[in-house]
Design a protein around this motif. Structure first.
Motif, mmCIF file in Angstrom:
data_model
loop_
_atom_site.group_PDB
_atom_site.id
_atom_site.type_symbol
_atom_site.label_atom_id
_atom_site.label_comp_id
_atom_site.label_asym_id
_atom_site.label_seq_id
_atom_site.Cartn_x
_atom_site.Cartn_y
_atom_site.Cartn_z
ATOM 1 N N THR A 1 0.710 -1.119 -0.440
ATOM 2 C CA THR A 1 0.047 0.309 -0.499
ATOM 3 C C THR A 1 0.692 1.437 -0.354
ATOM 4 N N LYS A 2 1.743 1.453 0.976
ATOM 5 C CA LYS A 2 2.563 2.351 0.556
ATOM 6 C C LYS A 2 3.770 2.697 -0.429
ATOM 7 N N ALA A 3 3.741 1.396 -1.155
ATOM 8 C CA ALA A 3 5.062 0.805 -1.828
ATOM 9 C C ALA A 3 4.346 1.678 -3.363
ATOM 10 N N LYS A 4 2.691 1.976 -3.570
ATOM 11 C CA LYS A 4 2.151 2.389 -4.151
ATOM 12 C C LYS A 4 1.810 4.009 -3.847
ATOM 13 N N ALA A 5 1.927 4.235 -3.377
ATOM 14 C CA ALA A 5 1.272 5.509 -2.503
ATOM 15 C C ALA A 5 2.529 6.244 -3.254
ATOM 16 N N LEU A 6 3.972 5.904 -2.429
ATOM 17 C CA LEU A 6 4.904 6.679 -3.348
ATOM 18 C C LEU A 6 5.576 6.789 -4.544
ATOM 19 N N LEU A 7 5.622 5.961 -5.462
ATOM 20 C CA LEU A 7 5.187 5.492 -6.646
ATOM 21 C C LEU A 7 4.211 6.290 -7.559
ATOM 22 N N ALA A 8 3.107 6.291 -6.748
ATOM 23 C CA ALA A 8 2.328 8.018 -7.226
ATOM 24 C C ALA A 8 3.002 9.003 -6.926
ATOM 25 N N GLU A 9 3.549 9.680 -5.850
ATOM 26 C CA GLU A 9 4.321 10.836 -5.284
ATOM 27 C C GLU A 9 5.119 11.101 -6.128
ATOM 28 N N ALA A 10 5.926 9.896 -6.503
ATOM 29 C CA ALA A 10 6.944 10.329 -7.909
ATOM 30 C C ALA A 10 6.597 10.261 -8.972
ATOM 31 N N GLY A 11 5.264 10.569 -9.108
ATOM 32 C CA GLY A 11 4.926 10.330 -10.720
ATOM 33 C C GLY A 11 4.542 9.374 -11.727
ATOM 34 N N TYR A 12 4.716 7.877 -11.038
ATOM 35 C CA TYR A 12 4.196 6.826 -11.658
ATOM 36 C C TYR A 12 2.587 5.874 -10.715
ATOM 37 N N PRO A 13 1.910 7.303 -10.842
ATOM 38 C CA PRO A 13 0.508 6.213 -10.356
ATOM 39 C C PRO A 13 -0.278 4.698 -10.801
ATOM 40 N N ASN A 14 0.624 4.935 -12.114
ATOM 41 C CA ASN A 14 0.665 3.678 -13.422
ATOM 42 C C ASN A 14 1.663 2.356 -13.350
ATOM 43 N N GLY A 15 3.028 2.546 -12.504
ATOM 44 C CA GLY A 15 3.381 2.265 -12.135
ATOM 45 C C GLY A 15 4.690 2.445 -13.780
ATOM 46 N N PHE A 16 5.427 1.657 -13.832
ATOM 47 C CA PHE A 16 6.906 1.349 -14.847
ATOM 48 C C PHE A 16 6.872 0.176 -15.465
ATOM 49 N N SER A 17 8.064 -0.170 -16.547
ATOM 50 C CA SER A 17 9.109 -1.089 -16.756
ATOM 51 C C SER A 17 10.443 -0.583 -16.821
ATOM 52 N N PHE A 18 10.860 -1.844 -16.452
ATOM 53 C CA PHE A 18 11.914 -2.224 -16.482
ATOM 54 C C PHE A 18 13.055 -3.284 -16.834
ATOM 55 N N LYS A 19 14.406 -2.548 -17.732
ATOM 56 C CA LYS A 19 15.021 -4.202 -17.413
ATOM 57 C C LYS A 19 15.802 -4.150 -15.913
ATOM 58 N N THR A 20 15.966 -5.247 -16.152
ATOM 59 C CA THR A 20 17.031 -6.177 -14.954
ATOM 60 C C THR A 20 17.919 -6.956 -15.523
ATOM 61 N N GLN A 21 19.110 -7.705 -15.878
ATOM 62 C CA GLN A 21 20.202 -8.144 -16.484
ATOM 63 C C GLN A 21 20.484 -9.594 -15.431
ATOM 64 N N THR A 22 20.692 -10.508 -15.337
ATOM 65 C CA THR A 22 20.797 -11.916 -14.779
ATOM 66 C C THR A 22 21.453 -13.001 -15.726
ATOM 67 N N THR A 23 22.334 -13.402 -14.918
ATOM 68 C CA THR A 23 23.153 -14.513 -15.868
ATOM 69 C C THR A 23 22.830 -15.841 -15.908
ATOM 70 N N ALA A 24 23.165 -16.656 -16.951
ATOM 71 C CA ALA A 24 22.247 -17.686 -16.905
ATOM 72 C C ALA A 24 22.604 -18.821 -16.264
ATOM 73 N N ALA A 25 24.010 -18.362 -15.556
ATOM 74 C CA ALA A 25 25.365 -19.005 -14.442
ATOM 75 C C ALA A 25 24.210 -19.011 -12.810
ATOM 76 N N SER A 26 23.266 -18.259 -12.853
ATOM 77 C CA SER A 26 22.958 -18.039 -11.575
ATOM 78 C C SER A 26 22.019 -19.198 -11.272
ATOM 79 N N PHE A 27 21.714 -19.779 -10.009
ATOM 80 C CA PHE A 27 21.120 -20.836 -9.574
ATOM 81 C C PHE A 27 20.072 -19.912 -8.876
ATOM 82 N N ASP A 28 19.633 -18.492 -8.946
ATOM 83 C CA ASP A 28 18.571 -18.256 -8.179
ATOM 84 C C ASP A 28 17.410 -17.350 -9.121
ATOM 85 N N ASN A 29 17.864 -17.766 -10.048
ATOM 86 C CA ASN A 29 16.657 -16.871 -11.047
ATOM 87 C C ASN A 29 15.309 -16.771 -10.776
#
Length: 282
Positions: free
Chosen positions: A120-148
């Motif tokens: 609930t607070k996460a959504k409120a902070l996003l709205a306050e920062a100008g992202y009431p509908n959220g956003f998209s972003f890319k995260t890179q990881t390695t195929a060697a990780s056991f924790d994907n």
């Protein structure tokens, strides 16, 4: 040996004498299958996190970074993903670093908040920062990780507050190169080794450091790092490090994730060994 199942099979069949960094789920099975194996349990000497590029929108806004931390149910990750075999706070200070480590229970409320699930607070902070509908972003990881699969779980939590994480799985050389050349994506999934209290802070949060995929850069923080290195009184140095850890956690340059307990196993024919870790980079 690249594959986790192949590694545990090699240990079980006696093809290897010692195996480090065994996950709790594999350890449970091996203990049942091979009761003769000897065991040592320790808290992983490394932090697990999604680094958020603080020099890139929207992660140049602390409200967004804090929101993403609150959107992830870290207590549930400890319970469901790690079967209880993890600690909430084991990075950037390791609990064995007596005098430098400060438990989460002693941290300021603003730091504790980052480890408390609050969509609930996460959504409120996003709205306050100008992202009431959220956003998209890319995260890179390695195929060697056991924790994907853990990263996919984080993505599912973020989706519930309207943030879409696109996961890019890379071969390790390309993945590492992205970080070392500072061309990594806005999100970067990393397990970073812990070295010692001062090195851990410098290499992870110092300006232009190699292992700083969040690109955290703060002249005042760099100045404090230099003062810590120059401080001859260890008691004073410990206090300064604790204050710097509070500061960096509060800034939330990462989505900080729990640190797992891991195991070392060895066959009884290995003599004069008690599960000590290698004398290597860590």
């Amino acid at each position: 040996i690249k594959d986790e199942a192949t590694m545990t099979t090699a240990l079980r069949t006696g093809k290897v004498d010692v195996l480090e960094a065994i996950r709790w789920s594999s350890a449970d099975e091996l203990k049942k299958q091979v009761p003769k194996l000897q065991w040592n349990k320790y808290l992983a000497m490394g932090g697990m996190f999604v680094a958020l590029r603080t020099d890139t929108k929207p992660f140049d806004d602390i409200r967004v970074r804090r929101a993403l931390n609150m959107a992830v149910n870290k207590q549930e990750i400890i319970k469901s993903y790690y079967g209880g075999n993890a600690e909430m706070l084991g990075f950037p200070m390791h609990p064995t670093w007596v005098g430098y480590y400060e438990p989460l229970s002693d941290m300021p409320e603003s730091v504790k908040e980052l480890f408390t699930f609050n969509p609930t607070k996460a959504k409120a902070l996003l709205a306050e920062a100008g992202y009431p509908n959220g956003f998209s972003f890319k995260t890179q990881t390695t195929a060697a990780s056991f924790d994907n699969d853990l990263l996919a779980l984080v993505a599912a939590y973020l989706a519930k507050v309207g943030v879409k994480m696109e996961i890019q799985v890379m071969e390790y050389p390309a993945y590492l190169s992205a970080m070392t050349t500072k061309t990594n994506a806005p999100g970067y999934f990393l397990q970073a080794g812990l070295n010692n209290p001062t090195t851990s802070l410098r290499k992870t949060f110092g300006t232009k450091q190699t292992w700083n995929p969040s690109q955290h850069s703060d002249p005042e923080f760099d100045k404090k790092l230099a003062e810590v290195y120059a401080e001859p009184d260890e008691r004073v140095r410990q206090i300064k490090v604790k204050l710097m850890v509070r500061e960096i956690l509060d800034k939330a340059p990462h989505i900080f994730l729990p640190v797992p307990h891991v195991y070392t196993a060895w066959w009884p024919w290995v003599k004069n060994y008690g599960g000590e870790l290698r004398a290597g980079a860590d």
